[in-house]
Scaffold this active site. Structure first.
Site, mmCIF file in Angstrom:
data_model
loop_
_atom_site.group_PDB
_atom_site.id
_atom_site.type_symbol
_atom_site.label_atom_id
_atom_site.label_comp_id
_atom_site.label_asym_id
_atom_site.label_seq_id
_atom_site.Cartn_x
_atom_site.Cartn_y
_atom_site.Cartn_z
ATOM 1 N N CYS A 109 0.870 -1.175 0.000
ATOM 2 C CA CYS A 109 0.000 0.000 0.000
ATOM 3 C C CYS A 109 0.910 1.228 0.000
ATOM 4 C CB CYS A 109 -0.861 -0.077 1.263
ATOM 5 S SG CYS A 109 -1.929 1.316 1.504
ATOM 6 N N CYS A 116 -2.929 15.319 2.426
ATOM 7 C CA CYS A 116 -3.953 15.315 1.375
ATOM 8 C C CYS A 116 -4.832 16.542 1.568
ATOM 9 C CB CYS A 116 -4.811 14.051 1.456
ATOM 10 S SG CYS A 116 -6.048 13.957 0.133
ATOM 11 N N CYS A 120 -11.326 14.524 3.742
ATOM 12 C CA CYS A 120 -12.440 13.653 4.127
ATOM 13 C C CYS A 120 -12.536 13.628 5.650
ATOM 14 C CB CYS A 120 -12.242 12.247 3.562
ATOM 15 S SG CYS A 120 -12.156 12.271 1.762
ATOM 16 N N CYS A 123 -10.636 10.836 7.944
ATOM 17 C CA CYS A 123 -9.316 10.377 7.504
ATOM 18 C C CYS A 123 -8.204 11.164 8.198
ATOM 19 C CB CYS A 123 -9.204 10.544 5.991
ATOM 20 S SG CYS A 123 -7.563 10.159 5.350
ATOM 21 N N CYS A 343 -5.790 1.518 7.440
ATOM 22 C CA CYS A 343 -6.259 2.601 6.561
ATOM 23 C C CYS A 343 -6.572 3.841 7.358
ATOM 24 C CB CYS A 343 -7.603 2.265 5.927
ATOM 25 S SG CYS A 343 -7.629 0.879 4.896
#
Ligand code: SAH
Ligand code: SF4
Length: 366
Positions: A109, A116, A120, A123, A343
């Site tokens: 991954c 980023c 979101c 996240c 994640c």
């Protein structure tokens, strides 16, 4: 170069550009393929070790070119076999790469950006804000490094059989660097992975989904996370720019360009937010009859988040309700929990930089 000109970085150059580089040196195109095999298949960075290149060419390369090596900050090994590396990315920042071994495959991954900008709500990378795009060299060197460190599988195959862009960052907001990396991942002169085993995950930068479909036929995962616009506007803010209808049209166009290709939809399970029976039914209506698979992701909490993960029972029922009506639905197993490699937890603890919001500044066109 010896006259003080900057050297050309060869890591991350796609074959066509490498061939042009050799042509400029007065060399034949096949030199590019030889060099790619040295770098990506044999893990060699020192031009002196590239014994099938003439001595004169090796000298020329030493003077005019370089092959970057990544700065590793740390490696953590989880009790479940998951490995996480932290790569230095300048100014006190780091990006992460995670290897997840399973019985039939090994998935790497990788990260495409430092932070980023898409923000979101659930996240950790989004909460960190955007710092910068990684270069193609920085992205591919995550793969080179993992392949070099990980032992081969018992059957002799390389440890890394699959690569997913599900680490830090939005790969389609760093399109220009990501495409050369995809080319190298599937090139027979580099990593030689099947296109089906290379997955770009996007939260829905529609124009670049179309470009990707035309240029590079790899697998696509789409972070849907909500079955209607008001909810998706709230938890995946890029939805305000490219709402669900527009996003799904782009998905079906992508799938239509490549026969037998399914789009994987990711759906993070957030307690009391997107996990009701009505949400499941809305989701069914969006995906039914289309080339779609659904992957439910148990939410991974991080410090400061307002969300909680749905209960195991809720996730099971949500999955069952959709599966009973014929949708292909899986639930992701959380791996690497003990090393914060799951994640959305990536690099969440590296920095508490002030959030930088670049959404208005053309992220979608990068
Ligand atoms: N930016 C891309 C790829 C990186 S994120 C994208 O959003 O698709 C990879 C996946 O992890 C996405 O589906 C993302 O929504 C999910 N994710 C992010 N934070 C998470 C969290 N805290 N728990 C579980 N999944 C998360
Ligand atoms: Fe960015 Fe993906 Fe995290 Fe959204 S989920 S903030 S797009 S890394």
């Amino acid at each position: 170069m010896t006259d003080g000109t900057a050297k050309t970085e060869l890591l991350g150059l796609p074959q066509g550009e490498l061939e042009r580089y050799f042509a400029d040196l007065g060399e034949k195109p096949f030199r590019a393929r030889q060099l790619m095999q040295w770098i990506y298949q044999r893990g060699v960075r020192d031009f002196d070790e590239m014994t099938d290149l003439s001595k004169a060419l090796r000298e020329k390369l030493k003077q005019t070119a370089s092959i970057a090596s990544p700065d590793i900050i740390s490696r953590h090994d989880s009790s479940d076999g998951t490995v996480k590396w932290l790569f230095e990315s300048g100014f006190g920042q780091a990006v992460e790469t995670v290897f997840i071994p399973e019985s039939t495959r090994g998935t790497l991954c990788i990260s495409s950006q430092v932070g980023c900008a898409l923000d979101c709500a659930f996240c950790a990378t989004g909460a960190q804000g955007f710092n910068r795009n990684l270069s193609a060299a920085e992205i591919i060197s995550q793969v080179c490094h993992a392949v070099a460190e990980l032992p081969r599988r018992p059957n002799g195959e390389p440890a890394v059989s699959n690569v997913v862009f599900m680490g830090m960052g939005e790969p389609l907001a760093n399109y220009r660097a990501v495409v050369p990396v995809l080319e190298l991942l599937i090139s027979d002169w580099a990593f030689g992975l099947s296109r089906r085993r290379v997955t770009v995950s996007t939260s829905g930068i529609v124009p670049n989904m179309d470009k990707l479909g035309d240029e590079c036929n790899v697998s696509l995962a789409v972070s849907l996370h909500a079955p209607n616009d008001p909810l998706r506007d709230r938890i995946v803010p890029i939805n305000k720019m490219h709402p669900i209808d527009e996003l799904l049209d782009a998905c079906w166009r992508y799938a239509g360009k490549h026969s037998n290709r399914f789009i994987t939809f990711e759906y993070v399970m957030l307690k009391g937010v997107n996990d009701s029976r009505d949400h499941a039914d809305e989701l069914f209506r969006l995906l039914d009859g289309n080339p779609a698979k659904l992957n439910l992701i148990p939410f991974n909490p991080f410090p400061g988040t307002e969300f909680e993960c749905s209960s195991a029972e809720t996730i099971r029922r949500f999955q069952g309700r959709l599966r009973d009506r014929g949708l292909v639905v899986t639930t992701r197993k959380t791996r690497g929990d003990d090393i914060d490699a799951a994640c959305g937890q990536l690099a969440g603890k590296v920095s508490d930089r002030v959030k930088v919001k670049l959404r208005e500044k053309g992220v979608a066109t990068a």
